[in-house]
Design an enzyme around this catalytic site. Structure first.
Site, PDB file in Angstrom:
ATOM      1  N   SER A  28     -91.230 -16.858 -89.075  1.00 18.84           N
ATOM      2  CA  SER A  28     -90.682 -16.570 -87.758  1.00 18.84           C
ATOM      3  C   SER A  28     -91.160 -15.170 -87.380  1.00 18.84           C
ATOM      4  O   SER A  28     -92.348 -14.847 -87.518  1.00 18.84           O
ATOM      5  CB  SER A  28     -89.154 -16.704 -87.800  1.00 18.84           C
ATOM      6  OG  SER A  28     -88.589 -16.372 -86.569  1.00 18.84           O
ATOM      7  N   ASN A  43     -96.936 -21.213 -91.311  1.00 20.29           N
ATOM      8  CA  ASN A  43     -97.338 -19.841 -90.997  1.00 20.29           C
ATOM      9  C   ASN A  43     -98.165 -19.728 -89.719  1.00 20.29           C
ATOM     10  O   ASN A  43     -98.077 -18.727 -89.013  1.00 20.29           O
ATOM     11  CB  ASN A  43     -98.141 -19.285 -92.183  1.00 20.29           C
ATOM     12  CG  ASN A  43     -98.892 -18.030 -91.812  1.00 20.29           C
ATOM     13  OD1 ASN A  43     -98.320 -16.973 -91.666  1.00 20.29           O
ATOM     14  ND2 ASN A  43    -100.206 -18.170 -91.625  1.00 20.29           N
ATOM     15  N   ASP A  78    -105.431 -28.235 -87.385  1.00 23.49           N
ATOM     16  CA  ASP A  78    -104.823 -27.598 -86.223  1.00 23.49           C
ATOM     17  C   ASP A  78    -103.400 -28.137 -86.196  1.00 23.49           C
ATOM     18  O   ASP A  78    -103.202 -29.360 -86.101  1.00 23.49           O
ATOM     19  CB  ASP A  78    -105.594 -27.999 -84.952  1.00 23.49           C
ATOM     20  CG  ASP A  78    -105.038 -27.325 -83.711  1.00 23.49           C
ATOM     21  OD1 ASP A  78    -103.810 -27.198 -83.597  1.00 23.49           O
ATOM     22  OD2 ASP A  78    -105.844 -26.934 -82.849  1.00 23.49           O
ATOM     23  N   LYS A 106     -89.754 -19.022 -81.570  1.00 24.08           N
ATOM     24  CA  LYS A 106     -89.304 -18.621 -82.907  1.00 24.08           C
ATOM     25  C   LYS A 106     -87.792 -18.863 -83.060  1.00 24.08           C
ATOM     26  O   LYS A 106     -87.334 -19.226 -84.147  1.00 24.08           O
ATOM     27  CB  LYS A 106     -89.664 -17.161 -83.186  1.00 24.08           C
ATOM     28  CG  LYS A 106     -91.177 -16.876 -83.201  1.00 24.08           C
ATOM     29  CD  LYS A 106     -91.910 -17.530 -84.371  1.00 24.08           C
ATOM     30  CE  LYS A 106     -93.315 -16.989 -84.561  1.00 24.08           C
ATOM     31  NZ  LYS A 106     -94.054 -17.682 -85.639  1.00 24.08           N
ATOM     32  N   THR A 160    -102.388  -7.645 -89.521  1.00 21.75           N
ATOM     33  CA  THR A 160    -103.115  -8.918 -89.588  1.00 21.75           C
ATOM     34  C   THR A 160    -103.971  -8.988 -88.314  1.00 21.75           C
ATOM     35  O   THR A 160    -104.055  -8.007 -87.577  1.00 21.75           O
ATOM     36  CB  THR A 160    -102.120 -10.100 -89.587  1.00 21.75           C
ATOM     37  OG1 THR A 160    -101.485 -10.152 -88.301  1.00 21.75           O
ATOM     38  CG2 THR A 160    -101.050  -9.943 -90.674  1.00 21.75           C
ATOM     39  N   TYR A 214     -92.453 -16.090 -76.502  1.00 19.46           N
ATOM     40  CA  TYR A 214     -92.696 -16.029 -77.950  1.00 19.46           C
ATOM     41  C   TYR A 214     -91.378 -16.180 -78.717  1.00 19.46           C
ATOM     42  O   TYR A 214     -91.261 -16.992 -79.644  1.00 19.46           O
ATOM     43  CB  TYR A 214     -93.370 -14.693 -78.291  1.00 19.46           C
ATOM     44  CG  TYR A 214     -93.641 -14.473 -79.755  1.00 19.46           C
ATOM     45  CD1 TYR A 214     -94.730 -15.061 -80.378  1.00 19.46           C
ATOM     46  CD2 TYR A 214     -92.810 -13.652 -80.522  1.00 19.46           C
ATOM     47  CE1 TYR A 214     -94.991 -14.855 -81.735  1.00 19.46           C
ATOM     48  CE2 TYR A 214     -93.056 -13.444 -81.873  1.00 19.46           C
ATOM     49  CZ  TYR A 214     -94.144 -14.040 -82.474  1.00 19.46           C
ATOM     50  OH  TYR A 214     -94.385 -13.833 -83.810  1.00 19.46           O
TER      51      TYR A 214
HETATM   52  P1  NDP Z   1    -103.318 -13.891 -87.811  1.00 22.17           P
HETATM   53  O1  NDP Z   1    -103.868 -13.957 -86.422  1.00 22.17           O
HETATM   54  O2  NDP Z   1    -103.970 -13.010 -88.804  1.00 22.17           O
HETATM   55  O3  NDP Z   1    -103.214 -15.353 -88.430  1.00 22.17           O
HETATM   56  C1  NDP Z   1    -102.763 -16.422 -87.658  1.00 22.17           C
HETATM   57  C2  NDP Z   1    -103.239 -17.687 -88.294  1.00 22.17           C
HETATM   58  O4  NDP Z   1    -102.747 -18.809 -87.539  1.00 22.17           O
HETATM   59  C3  NDP Z   1    -104.762 -17.821 -88.307  1.00 22.17           C
HETATM   60  O5  NDP Z   1    -105.146 -18.397 -89.531  1.00 22.17           O
HETATM   61  C4  NDP Z   1    -105.037 -18.771 -87.148  1.00 22.17           C
HETATM   62  O6  NDP Z   1    -106.207 -19.520 -87.303  1.00 22.17           O
HETATM   63  C5  NDP Z   1    -103.838 -19.663 -87.279  1.00 22.17           C
HETATM   64  N1  NDP Z   1    -103.644 -20.507 -86.102  1.00 22.17           N
HETATM   65  C6  NDP Z   1    -103.473 -20.164 -84.806  1.00 22.17           C
HETATM   66  N2  NDP Z   1    -103.340 -21.251 -84.041  1.00 22.17           N
HETATM   67  C7  NDP Z   1    -103.453 -22.331 -84.864  1.00 22.17           C
HETATM   68  C8  NDP Z   1    -103.395 -23.731 -84.701  1.00 22.17           C
HETATM   69  N3  NDP Z   1    -103.235 -24.293 -83.487  1.00 22.17           N
HETATM   70  N4  NDP Z   1    -103.507 -24.531 -85.798  1.00 22.17           N
HETATM   71  C9  NDP Z   1    -103.690 -23.997 -87.022  1.00 22.17           C
HETATM   72  N5  NDP Z   1    -103.769 -22.670 -87.234  1.00 22.17           N
HETATM   73  C10 NDP Z   1    -103.642 -21.854 -86.178  1.00 22.17           C
HETATM   74  O7  NDP Z   1    -101.795 -13.460 -87.601  1.00 22.17           O
HETATM   75  P2  NDP Z   1    -100.568 -13.374 -88.630  1.00 22.17           P
HETATM   76  O8  NDP Z   1    -100.997 -13.596 -90.025  1.00 22.17           O
HETATM   77  O9  NDP Z   1     -99.847 -12.146 -88.309  1.00 22.17           O
HETATM   78  O10 NDP Z   1     -99.676 -14.593 -88.114  1.00 22.17           O
HETATM   79  C11 NDP Z   1     -99.047 -15.505 -88.997  1.00 22.17           C
HETATM   80  C12 NDP Z   1     -97.620 -15.738 -88.540  1.00 22.17           C
HETATM   81  O11 NDP Z   1     -96.878 -14.515 -88.625  1.00 22.17           O
HETATM   82  C13 NDP Z   1     -97.492 -16.230 -87.101  1.00 22.17           C
HETATM   83  O12 NDP Z   1     -96.581 -17.317 -87.071  1.00 22.17           O
HETATM   84  C14 NDP Z   1     -96.915 -15.031 -86.360  1.00 22.17           C
HETATM   85  O13 NDP Z   1     -96.122 -15.410 -85.258  1.00 22.17           O
HETATM   86  C15 NDP Z   1     -96.094 -14.375 -87.464  1.00 22.17           C
HETATM   87  N6  NDP Z   1     -95.786 -12.959 -87.228  1.00 22.17           N
HETATM   88  C16 NDP Z   1     -96.755 -11.988 -87.292  1.00 22.17           C
HETATM   89  C17 NDP Z   1     -96.416 -10.662 -87.102  1.00 22.17           C
HETATM   90  C18 NDP Z   1     -97.407  -9.550 -87.233  1.00 22.17           C
HETATM   91  O14 NDP Z   1     -97.102  -8.421 -86.868  1.00 22.17           O
HETATM   92  N7  NDP Z   1     -98.571  -9.763 -87.771  1.00 22.17           N
HETATM   93  C19 NDP Z   1     -95.052 -10.260 -86.766  1.00 22.17           C
HETATM   94  C20 NDP Z   1     -94.117 -11.341 -86.739  1.00 22.17           C
HETATM   95  C21 NDP Z   1     -94.491 -12.627 -86.957  1.00 22.17           C
HETATM   96  P3  NDP Z   1    -107.611 -19.083 -86.615  1.00 22.17           P
HETATM   97  O15 NDP Z   1    -108.155 -18.053 -87.569  1.00 22.17           O
HETATM   98  O16 NDP Z   1    -108.368 -20.352 -86.567  1.00 22.17           O
HETATM   99  O17 NDP Z   1    -107.286 -18.530 -85.258  1.00 22.17           O
END
Ligand code: NDP
Length: 274
Positions: A133, A82, A55, A151, A182, A147
């Protein structure tokens, strides 16, 4: 063969980047809150994936994970900060606890991970830090102030970092995705502050449109992962890389708007010296 450390590797971009790195023959330390979600990757690439529990808001665990990765593989070539999630709410609706929790996730965690890997990358004389970001880390709009603040903080830190570590052969890449398919907009991930009726007109539509986009976003995480690897492999890696047509359009409009606003007020800006 590179060694990657990727946070939030259980889902979305994190998982797509892990898969792309493994496809390229690299080794991945895949960090997740639920490492069991990575069992299939561990089985598919024997000996090349370590699924570790992390985490990113747990600072003590961050040092341990980085130390373990270096112990196992002797190096870390790419850190991908990420892990993250969305938060919708007007500034007046977003509480202090919500802001601090998201800063822990998007800023203090990545800052601690960056500090922990840098001594190893400096020793190696090479490395890269990828900061996930958002296009909302370049500009903001109603309903995403909290949010964006987290970022923007990450982007500010990273811009300085890039200048500081370039002499050591270390690259910094800030990725600014638009809407990608995602789990981000899904019910389990997306946070929403308690709504005030006064903000129904400005923020209300986003409260339903964002969850409504789940599963229909235009962006392909696998193509994002390929673009990130291409940027990292380039001789001139950009500091910022928007991803997706929505992000490209919005970043272009934001740059033009900033230029026009600056031009309109340049005389005033220049008129304040003694
Ligand atoms: P997902 O929800 O698919 O993935 C997010 C990941 O972050 C999951 O693996 C989740 O784990 C993990 N996570 C959340 N909180 C924690 C924590 N406290 N410690 C460790 N892991 C954590 O979303 P995305 O892949 O889209 O998100 C990845 C990044 O991309 C983020 O930083 C997001 O802000 C950024 N982003 C995404 C966009 C989009 O449209 N998808 C647009 C712009 C930015 P768990 O499965 O355990 O919840």
């Amino acid at each position: 063969m590179k060694v990657w450390l990727i946070t939030g590797a259980s889902s979305g971009f994190g998982r797509a980047i892990a898969e792309a790195a493994l496809e390229a023959g690299d080794t991945v330390v895949a960090a997740a809150r639920r490492p069991e979600a990575l069992d299939d990757l561990v089985a598919a690439y024997p000996g090349r994936v370590n699924a570790v529990r992390l985490d990113v808001t747990d600072q003590a665990r961050i040092s341990a994970v980085v130390a373990e990765a270096v112990l196992w593989h002797g190096r870390i070539d790419v850190l991908v900060n990420n892990a993250g999630r969305g938060l919708v709410g007007a500034v007046e609706e977003t509480g202090d606890r919500e802001l601090r929790d998201l800063m822990d996730l998007h800023f203090f965690g990545p800052a601690a991970l960056t500090r922990a890997v840098l001594p190893h990358m400096r020793r190696q004389g090479s490395g890269a830090v990828v900061q996930m970001s958002s296009m909302g880390g370049r500009f903001s709009f109603a309903g995403v102030g909290g949010y964006s603040a987290t970022k923007f903080a990450l982007e500010g830190l990273s811009e300085a970092l890039a200048a500081e570590v370039a002499p050591f052969g270390i690259k910094v890449l800030v990725v600014e995705p638009g809407a990608f398919r995602t789990a981000f907009a899904g019910e389990r991930a997306l946070l929403q502050s308690a709504a005030l009726p006064e903000y129904e007109a400005s923020v209300g539509p986003l409260r339903s449109d964002l969850p409504g986009s789940d599963g229909k976003q235009p962006g392909d995480p696998a193509k994002a992962a390929a673009a990130i690897i291409r940027a990292l492999d380039a001789a001139e890696t950009p500091l910022r890389l928007p991803l997706g047509n929505d992000a490209a359009d919005a970043v272009a409009a934001s740059l033009e708007g900033a230029r026009a606003e600056f031009a309109a007020w340049e005389d005033v800006a220049r008129g304040t010296d003694f």
